[in-house]
Design a protein around this motif. Structure first.
Motif, PDB file in Angstrom:
ATOM      1  N   GLU A   1       6.452   5.729  -4.964  1.00 16.81           N
ATOM      2  CA  GLU A   1       6.805   5.790  -6.388  1.00 16.81           C
ATOM      3  C   GLU A   1       6.830   7.208  -6.952  1.00 16.81           C
TER       4      GLU A   1
ATOM      5  N   GLY B   1       8.162   0.368  -5.035  1.00 17.50           N
ATOM      6  CA  GLY B   1       8.133   1.572  -5.851  1.00 17.50           C
ATOM      7  C   GLY B   1       9.425   2.336  -5.922  1.00 17.50           C
TER       8      GLY B   1
ATOM      9  N   ARG C   1       0.810  -1.221   0.000  1.00 16.10           N
ATOM     10  CA  ARG C   1       0.000   0.000   0.000  1.00 16.10           C
ATOM     11  C   ARG C   1       0.839   1.264   0.000  1.00 16.10           C
TER      12      ARG C   1
ATOM     13  N   ARG D   1       3.356   1.797  -1.936  1.00 15.67           N
ATOM     14  CA  ARG D   1       3.918   2.050  -3.265  1.00 15.67           C
ATOM     15  C   ARG D   1       3.397   3.361  -3.854  1.00 15.67           C
ATOM     16  N   GLU D   2       2.116   3.622  -3.684  1.00 16.66           N
ATOM     17  CA  GLU D   2       1.545   4.837  -4.268  1.00 16.66           C
ATOM     18  C   GLU D   2       2.083   6.097  -3.609  1.00 16.66           C
ATOM     19  N   ARG D   3       2.644   5.961  -2.414  1.00 16.54           N
ATOM     20  CA  ARG D   3       3.258   7.100  -1.738  1.00 16.54           C
ATOM     21  C   ARG D   3       4.739   7.225  -2.099  1.00 16.54           C
TER      22      ARG D   3
END
Length: 335
Positions: free
Chosen positions: A26, A69, A20, A22-24
Motif C-alpha cells: 500500500e 493494497g 500480510r 498489504r502493509e508492504r
C-alpha cells in the motif's frame, strides 16, 4: 456421495495468508488496470451475457487486488471503442511505472483482439500473450493444474477442450509434471474421458459431459465451464445427472473461478513484494483408485464404471457430444 471441491474456501485461505503483504504494498501506491468492454446495441444475446459475466469478473478482481493494497483502475470501454483508443489505453498502462499489472477481460471485440499483444509482457500476470508471456499459462489453467495435482498420483487425466486457450495451458502444465494426458477436442470421441482417472473440462459448452463420460471411479472432475443464461443462472460443462457421479467435483459457480483469483493474487504479490513466495497448493481430498473402485463394484455385482442407479439423461436441447473448443480466456465471474 460426491464431494464438492470448494474454490471459495481455498480463496478465503489465500486471501488471509496474503493479507500480510498489504502493509508492504500500500505505501508504494502501486496500481493494477482491469479493462473490460460493454455490449453494444444490436449485439446478439449471447454476447451481452458474456459481457455481463466479464463485468462480474472484473469487479471480483477489483476486490481481490484492493484487498492487497493496490489501487485498481477499472476501465470500462464501449464496444464501439476505436482500435486507436484501445491501443492508446494499453500503451498508457505500459508506460506508467506505478501500474504493475494489466488484465484485459476476454473476449474483447474480435477486431481488437490482436491489439492485446501490445501489452508489456512484464505486466501480463494473466498469461494473455501466449508464447510472449512470462507466465507458463493463464491463471485459470494454473489453478486447474493445482487442483489436479491433489489427485494425479499415478493418474491419467482427460482434458476436454485441449486445443483451446485454457485447455492447452492445462495440457502444457500437466506435461511439465509428467502426468499422462488424454487430450480431447472437437471431433474426438469424448467417451474416452470415461476411462481416465481425472477429467478436466474447459470446453465452455453447457452440460456437454453426461453420465456417458463421467463415472463413479473418477477421482476428481474439474469443471471450468461457465455458460451464462438469460435467467441469470450459469451452467457448467458437466450435466447435472453426471455431476452426482464422480468422487470429487468442482461446483459451478464456486469452484475454478475462485481458484483462478487466488492464482492472480499470488502472482502479483510475487511480482511486487515477495519473489520467493511459495505457491499455494490445493488441499487433498480422499479418493479411491480406479482399480480399487472396480474391485469394490465387482464385489457388489455391478459393472465397474456404472452408477448404482442409472438415470436417463433428459434432452435439454440435445447438447453436442463433441466440444466446441470455445475455451478462450473468458471474463467469467468467480465460478
Amino acid at each position: 456421495m460426491t464431494h464438492e471441491l470448494s474454490g471459495r474456501n481455498l480463496l478465503s485461505s489465500v486471501r488471509k495468508d496474503l493479507a500480510r503483504y498489504r502493509e508492504r504494498i500500500e505505501p508504494q501506491q502501486l496500481r493494477v488496470a482491469v479493462i473490460r468492454f460493454l455490449p453494444t446495441e444490436g449485439d446478439p444475446p449471447e454476447w451481452s451475457l458474456r459481457m455481463e459475466a466479464s463485468r462480474v469478473s472484473a469487479e471480483q478482481k477489483v476486490r481481490a487486488f484492493t484487498h492487497l493494497g493496490f489501487g485498481v483502475d477499472h476501465v470500462v470501454l464501449p464496444g464501439t471503442v476505436s482500435a486507436a483508443e484501445f491501443a492508446a489505453r494499453i500503451d498508457a498502462c505500459n508506460s506508467d511505472q506505478a501500474t504493475r499489472a494489466v488484465i484485459v477481460q476476454f473476449p474483447p471485440p474480435a477486431r481488437l483482439t490482436s491489439l492485446v499483444q501490445r501489452l508489456d509482457p512484464a505486466k501480463d500476470i494473466d498469461g494473455l500473450l501466449g508464447e510472449r508471456s512470462l507466465q507458463r499459462s493463464c491463471a485459470t489453467a494454473d489453478g486447474i493444474g493445482r487442483i489436479v495435482a491433489a489427485f494425479d498420483s499415478g493418474a491419467t487425466v482427460a482434458v476436454v477442450g485441449a486445443r483451446g486457450f485454457v485447455g492447452s495451458g492445462v495440457v502444457r502444465l500437466l506435461a511439465d509434471r509428467g502426468t499422462p494426458v488424454v487430450p480431447l477436442d472437437q471431433g474426438d470421441d469424448l467417451s474416452r474421458a470415461a476411462r481416465a482417472d481425472v477429467v478436466v473440462s474447459t470446453a465452455g459448452s453447457a452440460h456437454l459431459l453426461t453420465p456417458e463420460h463421467i463415472r463413479p471411479h473418477h477421482r476428481a472432475v474439474i469443471d471450468s465451464g461457465f455458460s451464462p443464461r438469460s435467467d441469470g443462472s450459469v451452467a457448467g460443462d458437466i450435466h447435472p445427472d453426471a455431476a452426482r457421479l464422480p468422487q470429487n467435483i468442482t461446483p459451478v459457480p464456486g469452484g475454478v473461478g475462485p481458484v483462478e483469483m487466488a492464482v492472480l493474487m499470488e502472482r502479483i504479490v510475487q511480482q511486487v513484494a515477495d519473489p520467493d513466495l511459495k505457491p499455494w497448493t490445493f488441499p487433498q481430498s480422499p479418493y479411491v483408485s480406479l482399480r480399487a473402485s472396480a474391485a469394490r463394484m465387482r464385489s457388489t455385482g455391478r459393472t465397474p464404471g456404472t452408477a448404482s442407479k442409472p438415470r436417463a439423461v433428459p434432452d435439454h436441447g440435445a447438447a453436442p457430444r463433441h466440444t466446441q473448443s470455445t475455451n478462450r480466456k473468458r471474463g467469467s465471474p468467480t465460478r
